[in-house]
Design an enzyme around this catalytic site. Sequence first.
Site, PDB file in Angstrom:
ATOM      1  N   GLN A  84       0.831  -1.214   0.000  1.00 27.29           N
ATOM      2  CA  GLN A  84       0.000   0.000   0.000  1.00 27.29           C
ATOM      3  C   GLN A  84       0.864   1.263   0.000  1.00 27.29           C
ATOM      4  O   GLN A  84       0.468   2.303  -0.527  1.00 27.29           O
ATOM      5  CB  GLN A  84      -0.931   0.014   1.229  1.00 27.29           C
ATOM      6  CG  GLN A  84      -2.058  -0.984   1.164  1.00 27.29           C
ATOM      7  CD  GLN A  84      -1.695  -2.296   1.824  1.00 27.29           C
ATOM      8  OE1 GLN A  84      -0.528  -2.692   1.840  1.00 27.29           O
ATOM      9  NE2 GLN A  84      -2.670  -2.995   2.375  1.00 27.29           N
ATOM     10  N   ASP A  98      -6.667   0.988  12.753  1.00 26.43           N
ATOM     11  CA  ASP A  98      -7.878   0.263  12.354  1.00 26.43           C
ATOM     12  C   ASP A  98      -8.815   0.023  13.528  1.00 26.43           C
ATOM     13  O   ASP A  98     -10.017  -0.179  13.330  1.00 26.43           O
ATOM     14  CB  ASP A  98      -7.507  -1.061  11.693  1.00 26.43           C
ATOM     15  CG  ASP A  98      -7.004  -0.802  10.281  1.00 26.43           C
ATOM     16  OD1 ASP A  98      -5.856  -0.343  10.145  1.00 26.43           O
ATOM     17  OD2 ASP A  98      -7.772  -1.012   9.323  1.00 26.43           O
ATOM     18  N   ASN A 106      -2.943  -1.520  13.756  1.00 27.57           N
ATOM     19  CA  ASN A 106      -2.735  -0.892  12.441  1.00 27.57           C
ATOM     20  C   ASN A 106      -1.974  -1.881  11.564  1.00 27.57           C
ATOM     21  O   ASN A 106      -1.595  -2.982  12.016  1.00 27.57           O
ATOM     22  CB  ASN A 106      -1.971   0.429  12.585  1.00 27.57           C
ATOM     23  CG  ASN A 106      -1.966   1.240  11.300  1.00 27.57           C
ATOM     24  OD1 ASN A 106      -3.015   1.407  10.670  1.00 27.57           O
ATOM     25  ND2 ASN A 106      -0.813   1.718  10.874  1.00 27.57           N
TER      26      ASN A 106
HETATM   27  O1  MRU Z   1      -5.181  -3.518   4.870  1.00 28.20           O
HETATM   28  P1  MRU Z   1      -5.477  -2.067   4.676  1.00 28.20           P
HETATM   29  O2  MRU Z   1      -4.836  -1.480   3.465  1.00 28.20           O
HETATM   30  O3  MRU Z   1      -6.958  -1.777   4.742  1.00 28.20           O
HETATM   31  O4  MRU Z   1      -4.822  -1.367   5.942  1.00 28.20           O
HETATM   32  C1  MRU Z   1      -4.949   0.005   6.101  1.00 28.20           C
HETATM   33  C2  MRU Z   1      -4.267   0.510   7.317  1.00 28.20           C
HETATM   34  O5  MRU Z   1      -3.713  -0.230   8.089  1.00 28.20           O
HETATM   35  C3  MRU Z   1      -4.393   1.962   7.592  1.00 28.20           C
HETATM   36  O6  MRU Z   1      -3.263   2.434   8.264  1.00 28.20           O
HETATM   37  C4  MRU Z   1      -5.614   2.195   8.486  1.00 28.20           C
HETATM   38  O7  MRU Z   1      -6.746   1.577   7.943  1.00 28.20           O
HETATM   39  C5  MRU Z   1      -5.885   3.619   8.687  1.00 28.20           C
HETATM   40  S1  MRU Z   1      -6.356   4.346   7.153  1.00 28.20           S
HETATM   41  C6  MRU Z   1      -6.816   5.884   7.304  1.00 28.20           C
END
Ligand code: MRU
Length: 352
Positions: free
Chosen positions: A199, A240, A250
């Site tokens: 990501q 999260d 997170n």
């Molecule tokens: O697996 P993902 O890409 O959904 O994980 C996203 C994250 O861990 C972000 O840091 C979290 O959702 C905060 S986003 C504003």
Amino acid sequence: MSRDPFSFEGDRVLLLDQTLLPDREETIEVRDALQMADAIARLAVRGAPAIGIAAALALAVEAARDGSAATRLGRLEDAGKILVASRPTAVNLTWAVERILGAARRALARDPDLDGERLAALVREEALAIWEEDRAASRAMAAHGADLFPAASRFLTHCNTGALATGGGGTALAVLLELHRRRPGGIEVWATETRPLLQGARLTAWELREAGVPFRLIADSAAAHTILRGGIEGVLVGADRIARNGDAANKIGTLGLALAAQAAGVPFVVVAPTSTIDPAIPDGASIAVEARAAEEVTAIRGMRLAPTGIRAENPAFDVTPSRWIGAIVTERGVFRGPPYELGGPVDTKPGP
Ligand code: MRU
């Protein structure tokens, strides 16, 4: 230019397929909760606030289909179960679904003769309100977070926490964009690639480049070195799910960044809307960590790297104990800790 991860068309939701970024900008059409659950599970839409909003919009689509108010509520209850099961860690998903279902249940309890169309309108309004509130939350977090760093210039961030991950400008990344806006040329960002699904390399690098923020991409394995030896002055991440005591789940790898920041004496700051706080859990021990497919580790975008027949483990998140978190920035203000008590009123002590 930042991109919204979705748009709402009444009878469908259009998603920018984040699995294809940055190479291809393709839109997926979602016409029911099952399709949305699939898109959430495979990370076509991802980021804690974004998946909550996406689920709410899917419920608005479900509510718009034929039937009495009672029939539609029954459909929403079933759809809610499917959506909540699509990813376990981000509490924003459950929060948004429960908020929509609560509004629909209360409306029908108040007026048993409620028209089906009226229920659909109410669900749509609630879903759009969740989206709009998150947009406003992004703006407020950006301002509160930027206030914490009036002079620092070198920041490290993890995963993707920008517009693609929320209904607005983002969480941690929105703070960095706000610092860049306040002091053009005054900040530089180190973005981790964020294996296994990259990501950081795919999405954060794309958003930082679009915004014109000076940045460098680093391998995850370079992060501790960069924090201890690279003059990093702040580590900013999203979350999260945050427990009442401030323990924060997170993206996998966050915990290592917190440890490195602690060792280096660098502020480690979590930026998340209050919809990410789970008031039902006292600490991080009970946060469910999503286990994803081993193939995401053994391969990158379908290209196998590891030998066949091996075992791989793929926890998608980790939980950082609050004792290593210097501040939690929300839209309502900044919690300064540790310790944290997030069940009560927000403490908005200013500045670092
Ligand atoms: O697996 P993902 O890409 O959904 O994980 C996203 C994250 O861990 C972000 O840091 C979290 O959702 C905060 S986003 C504003």
